[in-house]
Design a protein around this motif. Sequence first.
Motif, PDB file in Angstrom:
ATOM      1  N   THR A  40       0.837  -1.207   0.000  1.00  0.00           N
ATOM      2  CA  THR A  40       0.000   0.000   0.000  1.00  0.00           C
ATOM      3  C   THR A  40       0.868   1.253   0.000  1.00  0.00           C
ATOM      4  N   ASN A  41       2.150   1.081   0.322  1.00  0.00           N
ATOM      5  CA  ASN A  41       3.086   2.199   0.326  1.00  0.00           C
ATOM      6  C   ASN A  41       3.741   2.301  -1.056  1.00  0.00           C
ATOM      7  N   ARG A  42       3.416   3.338  -1.778  1.00  0.00           N
ATOM      8  CA  ARG A  42       3.945   3.491  -3.144  1.00  0.00           C
ATOM      9  C   ARG A  42       5.404   3.949  -3.126  1.00  0.00           C
ATOM     10  N   ALA A  43       5.813   4.627  -2.053  1.00  0.00           N
ATOM     11  CA  ALA A  43       7.189   5.136  -1.962  1.00  0.00           C
ATOM     12  C   ALA A  43       8.130   4.017  -1.520  1.00  0.00           C
ATOM     13  N   ARG A  44       8.473   3.140  -2.482  1.00  0.00           N
ATOM     14  CA  ARG A  44       9.361   2.014  -2.187  1.00  0.00           C
ATOM     15  C   ARG A  44      10.626   2.144  -3.030  1.00  0.00           C
ATOM     16  N   PRO A  45      11.803   2.161  -2.391  1.00  0.00           N
ATOM     17  CA  PRO A  45      13.043   2.345  -3.172  1.00  0.00           C
ATOM     18  C   PRO A  45      13.277   1.259  -4.207  1.00  0.00           C
ATOM     19  N   GLY A  46      12.991  -0.001  -3.863  1.00  0.00           N
ATOM     20  CA  GLY A  46      13.202  -1.101  -4.810  1.00  0.00           C
ATOM     21  C   GLY A  46      12.310  -0.968  -6.037  1.00  0.00           C
ATOM     22  N   LEU A  47      11.059  -0.572  -5.818  1.00  0.00           N
ATOM     23  CA  LEU A  47      10.120  -0.381  -6.934  1.00  0.00           C
ATOM     24  C   LEU A  47      10.582   0.777  -7.817  1.00  0.00           C
ATOM     25  N   ARG A  48      11.031   1.860  -7.172  1.00  0.00           N
ATOM     26  CA  ARG A  48      11.546   3.011  -7.939  1.00  0.00           C
ATOM     27  C   ARG A  48      12.706   2.585  -8.834  1.00  0.00           C
ATOM     28  N   GLU A  49      13.624   1.792  -8.246  1.00  0.00           N
ATOM     29  CA  GLU A  49      14.794   1.327  -9.015  1.00  0.00           C
ATOM     30  C   GLU A  49      14.375   0.415 -10.161  1.00  0.00           C
ATOM     31  N   ASN A  56       4.711  -8.594 -16.916  1.00  0.00           N
ATOM     32  CA  ASN A  56       4.549 -10.036 -16.847  1.00  0.00           C
ATOM     33  C   ASN A  56       4.202 -10.396 -15.410  1.00  0.00           C
ATOM     34  N   ILE A  57       3.007 -10.987 -15.204  1.00  0.00           N
ATOM     35  CA  ILE A  57       2.557 -11.374 -13.863  1.00  0.00           C
ATOM     36  C   ILE A  57       2.576 -12.893 -13.773  1.00  0.00           C
ATOM     37  N   GLY A  58       3.588 -13.425 -13.094  1.00  0.00           N
ATOM     38  CA  GLY A  58       3.687 -14.872 -12.896  1.00  0.00           C
ATOM     39  C   GLY A  58       3.753 -15.679 -14.171  1.00  0.00           C
ATOM     40  N   ASP A  64      -0.088  -8.701  -6.329  1.00  0.00           N
ATOM     41  CA  ASP A  64      -0.056  -8.071  -5.002  1.00  0.00           C
ATOM     42  C   ASP A  64       1.368  -7.754  -4.531  1.00  0.00           C
ATOM     43  N   ARG A  65       2.391  -8.316  -5.211  1.00  0.00           N
ATOM     44  CA  ARG A  65       3.773  -7.940  -4.891  1.00  0.00           C
ATOM     45  C   ARG A  65       4.069  -6.545  -5.433  1.00  0.00           C
ATOM     46  N   LEU A  66       3.393  -6.195  -6.536  1.00  0.00           N
ATOM     47  CA  LEU A  66       3.589  -4.897  -7.185  1.00  0.00           C
ATOM     48  C   LEU A  66       2.788  -3.805  -6.486  1.00  0.00           C
ATOM     49  N   ALA A  67       1.526  -4.105  -6.148  1.00  0.00           N
ATOM     50  CA  ALA A  67       0.655  -3.110  -5.515  1.00  0.00           C
ATOM     51  C   ALA A  67      -0.456  -3.801  -4.737  1.00  0.00           C
ATOM     52  N   ARG A  68      -0.892  -3.141  -3.650  1.00  0.00           N
ATOM     53  CA  ARG A  68      -1.989  -3.669  -2.841  1.00  0.00           C
ATOM     54  C   ARG A  68      -3.246  -2.830  -3.004  1.00  0.00           C
ATOM     55  N   SER A  69      -3.204  -1.882  -3.931  1.00  0.00           N
ATOM     56  CA  SER A  69      -4.404  -1.110  -4.211  1.00  0.00           C
ATOM     57  C   SER A  69      -4.613  -1.067  -5.718  1.00  0.00           C
ATOM     58  N   LEU A  70      -5.860  -1.160  -6.127  1.00  0.00           N
ATOM     59  CA  LEU A  70      -6.190  -1.187  -7.557  1.00  0.00           C
ATOM     60  C   LEU A  70      -5.731   0.101  -8.238  1.00  0.00           C
TER      61      LEU A  70
END
Length: 198
Positions: free
Chosen positions: A41-50, A91-93, A67-73
């Motif tokens: 639910t926290n969009r400010a993630r350093p790994g995701l930004r990278e 690519n999701i799974g 759900d690993r990418l985002a917890r909100s639609l």
Amino acid sequence: MLVGYARCSTDQQDLTAQRDALTALGVKPNRIYVDHGLTGTNRARPGLREALAACRSGDTLVVTKLDRLARSLTDARNIVEELTEAGVKLNIGGSLHDPTDPVGRLLFNVLGMIAEFESDLIRMRTREGMKVAKAKGRLRGKQPKLKPAQEAHLVELWRAGKHTSAELAELFSVARSTVYRAVQRAGEPARSPARTRG
């Protein structure tokens, strides 16, 4: 080029299974970006930004589950929009998401709603657990810095006027603000008493 992203919500969880799954999907280990101990639910993630910054037009971002990418639609849709605008596929799974395909969009929205629902359930269970713990006296909130006897002793010394607030704070190993609060609770004026000389 494949870029992988893995995430787990707590420091106790292990990312090995996600890393292995991403490697099995063809992502090179040095192209996997991770966030450890951060919720979706926290969009400010350093790994995701990278991971997003590492993607170039024609690349594919790979996650094991949505759900690993985002917890909100909303977040999931925003990330996909960013990827689409940058010419990056998702690519999701092992299934390539096509934002132009109506069936693909429907499945993506359903997965996003499930991820959001699971996140809401976790929050609800956490609140309920805290409520139960509070009712049983296990959750007491912030504990006072001084025990009642210590606070009474501190106030007694303050009234004697022989110590400054700084000295009392040092004597009881607390902040000066704790001294002032203790004094105010006792109905004393919140000022540093003059030190008695003689």
